[in-house]
Motif scaffolding. Sequence first.
Motif, PDB file in Angstrom:
ATOM      1  N   ILE A   3       0.750  -1.329   0.122  1.00  0.00           N
ATOM      2  CA  ILE A   3      -0.105  -0.278  -0.118  1.00  0.00           C
ATOM      3  C   ILE A   3       0.750   1.312  -0.142  1.00  0.00           C
ATOM      4  CG2 ILE A   3      -0.325   0.135   2.551  1.00  0.00           C
ATOM      5  CD1 ILE A   3      -3.073   0.844  -0.034  1.00  0.00           C
ATOM      6  N   LEU A   4       1.912   1.239   0.531  1.00  0.00           N
ATOM      7  CA  LEU A   4       2.880   2.529   0.628  1.00  0.00           C
ATOM      8  C   LEU A   4       3.545   2.510  -0.833  1.00  0.00           C
ATOM      9  CD1 LEU A   4       4.955   1.803   4.014  1.00  0.00           C
ATOM     10  CD2 LEU A   4       3.073   3.535   3.484  1.00  0.00           C
ATOM     11  N   ILE A   5       3.624   1.538  -1.465  1.00  0.00           N
ATOM     12  CA  ILE A   5       4.383   1.813  -2.823  1.00  0.00           C
ATOM     13  C   ILE A   5       3.090   2.316  -3.555  1.00  0.00           C
ATOM     14  CG2 ILE A   5       5.209   0.516  -4.897  1.00  0.00           C
ATOM     15  CD1 ILE A   5       6.532  -1.268  -2.878  1.00  0.00           C
ATOM     16  N   ILE A   6       2.194   1.902  -3.764  1.00  0.00           N
ATOM     17  CA  ILE A   6       0.873   2.297  -4.287  1.00  0.00           C
ATOM     18  C   ILE A   6       0.411   3.744  -4.011  1.00  0.00           C
ATOM     19  CG2 ILE A   6      -1.739   1.984  -4.863  1.00  0.00           C
ATOM     20  CD1 ILE A   6      -1.245  -1.050  -4.220  1.00  0.00           C
ATOM     21  N   LEU A   7       0.663   4.110  -2.622  1.00  0.00           N
ATOM     22  CA  LEU A   7       0.310   5.610  -2.368  1.00  0.00           C
ATOM     23  C   LEU A   7       1.527   6.484  -2.790  1.00  0.00           C
ATOM     24  CD1 LEU A   7      -1.093   5.555   1.112  1.00  0.00           C
ATOM     25  CD2 LEU A   7      -2.107   6.685  -0.726  1.00  0.00           C
ATOM     26  N   PHE A   8       2.780   5.989  -2.766  1.00  0.00           N
ATOM     27  CA  PHE A   8       3.732   6.665  -3.370  1.00  0.00           C
ATOM     28  C   PHE A   8       3.651   7.105  -4.889  1.00  0.00           C
ATOM     29  CE2 PHE A   8       8.216   7.327  -4.772  1.00  0.00           C
ATOM     30  CZ  PHE A   8       8.399   8.511  -4.103  1.00  0.00           C
ATOM     31  N   VAL A   9       3.573   5.965  -5.628  1.00  0.00           N
ATOM     32  CA  VAL A   9       3.242   6.172  -7.060  1.00  0.00           C
ATOM     33  C   VAL A   9       2.084   7.025  -7.418  1.00  0.00           C
ATOM     34  CG1 VAL A   9       2.753   5.116  -9.199  1.00  0.00           C
ATOM     35  CG2 VAL A   9       4.485   3.979  -7.633  1.00  0.00           C
ATOM     36  N   SER A  10       0.862   6.890  -6.727  1.00  0.00           N
ATOM     37  CA  SER A  10      -0.193   7.802  -6.874  1.00  0.00           C
ATOM     38  C   SER A  10       0.001   9.172  -6.523  1.00  0.00           C
ATOM     39  CB  SER A  10      -1.324   7.187  -6.157  1.00  0.00           C
ATOM     40  OG  SER A  10      -1.142   7.109  -5.004  1.00  0.00           O
ATOM     41  N   ILE A  11       0.879   9.478  -5.542  1.00  0.00           N
ATOM     42  CA  ILE A  11       1.116  10.843  -5.157  1.00  0.00           C
ATOM     43  C   ILE A  11       2.122  11.397  -6.189  1.00  0.00           C
ATOM     44  CG2 ILE A  11       2.806  12.238  -3.707  1.00  0.00           C
ATOM     45  CD1 ILE A  11       1.689  10.396  -1.452  1.00  0.00           C
ATOM     46  N   LEU A  12       3.027  10.599  -6.914  1.00  0.00           N
ATOM     47  CA  LEU A  12       3.818  11.211  -8.073  1.00  0.00           C
ATOM     48  C   LEU A  12       2.814  11.268  -9.310  1.00  0.00           C
ATOM     49  CD1 LEU A  12       6.926   9.029  -7.607  1.00  0.00           C
ATOM     50  CD2 LEU A  12       6.670  11.303  -7.116  1.00  0.00           C
ATOM     51  N   VAL A  13       1.978  10.683  -9.562  1.00  0.00           N
ATOM     52  CA  VAL A  13       1.055  10.799 -10.702  1.00  0.00           C
ATOM     53  C   VAL A  13       0.284  11.915 -10.540  1.00  0.00           C
ATOM     54  CG1 VAL A  13      -0.865   9.685 -11.835  1.00  0.00           C
ATOM     55  CG2 VAL A  13       1.194   8.168 -11.331  1.00  0.00           C
ATOM     56  N   ILE A  14      -0.382  12.121  -9.426  1.00  0.00           N
ATOM     57  CA  ILE A  14      -1.198  13.364  -9.169  1.00  0.00           C
ATOM     58  C   ILE A  14      -0.407  14.569  -9.311  1.00  0.00           C
ATOM     59  CG2 ILE A  14      -2.497  14.608  -7.402  1.00  0.00           C
ATOM     60  CD1 ILE A  14      -3.768  11.975  -6.487  1.00  0.00           C
ATOM     61  N   ALA A  15       0.669  14.490  -8.718  1.00  0.00           N
ATOM     62  CA  ALA A  15       1.814  15.875  -8.520  1.00  0.00           C
ATOM     63  C   ALA A  15       2.148  16.239 -10.070  1.00  0.00           C
ATOM     64  CB  ALA A  15       2.945  15.493  -7.914  1.00  0.00           C
ATOM     65  N   ILE A  16       2.296  14.951 -11.069  1.00  0.00           N
ATOM     66  CA  ILE A  16       2.480  15.495 -12.270  1.00  0.00           C
ATOM     67  C   ILE A  16       1.325  15.843 -12.997  1.00  0.00           C
ATOM     68  CG2 ILE A  16       3.132  14.305 -14.602  1.00  0.00           C
ATOM     69  CD1 ILE A  16       4.993  12.402 -12.868  1.00  0.00           C
ATOM     70  N   ALA A  17       0.160  15.292 -12.604  1.00  0.00           N
ATOM     71  CA  ALA A  17      -1.204  15.826 -13.509  1.00  0.00           C
ATOM     72  C   ALA A  17      -1.457  17.155 -12.994  1.00  0.00           C
ATOM     73  CB  ALA A  17      -2.084  14.898 -12.843  1.00  0.00           C
ATOM     74  N   ARG A  18      -1.185  17.348 -11.677  1.00  0.00           N
ATOM     75  CA  ARG A  18      -1.366  18.943 -11.357  1.00  0.00           C
ATOM     76  C   ARG A  18      -0.571  19.964 -12.115  1.00  0.00           C
ATOM     77  NH1 ARG A  18      -0.026  19.567  -5.288  1.00  0.00           N
ATOM     78  NH2 ARG A  18      -0.207  21.607  -5.760  1.00  0.00           N
ATOM     79  N   LYS A  19       0.724  19.664 -12.224  1.00  0.00           N
ATOM     80  CA  LYS A  19       1.681  20.627 -13.092  1.00  0.00           C
ATOM     81  C   LYS A  19       1.176  20.748 -14.483  1.00  0.00           C
ATOM     82  CE  LYS A  19       5.676  20.121 -10.361  1.00  0.00           C
ATOM     83  NZ  LYS A  19       5.847  21.681  -9.945  1.00  0.00           N
ATOM     84  N   LYS A  20       0.595  19.587 -15.281  1.00  0.00           N
ATOM     85  CA  LYS A  20       0.206  19.454 -16.694  1.00  0.00           C
ATOM     86  C   LYS A  20      -1.151  20.274 -16.833  1.00  0.00           C
ATOM     87  CE  LYS A  20       3.272  16.549 -18.015  1.00  0.00           C
ATOM     88  NZ  LYS A  20       4.232  16.686 -19.267  1.00  0.00           N
ATOM     89  N   ILE A  21      -2.108  20.159 -15.862  1.00  0.00           N
ATOM     90  CA  ILE A  21      -3.496  20.744 -16.285  1.00  0.00           C
ATOM     91  C   ILE A  21      -3.254  22.295 -16.037  1.00  0.00           C
ATOM     92  CG2 ILE A  21      -5.603  21.216 -15.099  1.00  0.00           C
ATOM     93  CD1 ILE A  21      -5.656  18.427 -14.519  1.00  0.00           C
TER      94      ILE A  21
END
Length: 56
Positions: A3-21
Motif C-alpha cells: 500500500i505504501l508503494i501504491i500511495l507513493f506512485v499515486s502521489i507522484l502521478v497526481i503531482a505530475i497531473a497537477r503541473k500538466k493541467i
Amino acid sequence: MRILIILFVSILVIAIARKKINDKYEFIHYMLSLAYFAMIILFVYILSMHFLGHSI
C-alpha cells in the motif's frame, strides 16, 4: 508494504497531473490538490504506523 508503494506512485502521478493541467480549470486543480495532500497525510500516517509497529 504494498500500500505504501501504491500511495507513493499515486502521489507522484497526481503531482505530475497537477503541473500538466492548465490553471483555468480551477475546480479540477483544486480537487487534485485536495487528493494530493490527503494522500500525503495518509502516506505519512501509514509509514509512521509501520515504523511504530502498529500494523494496519
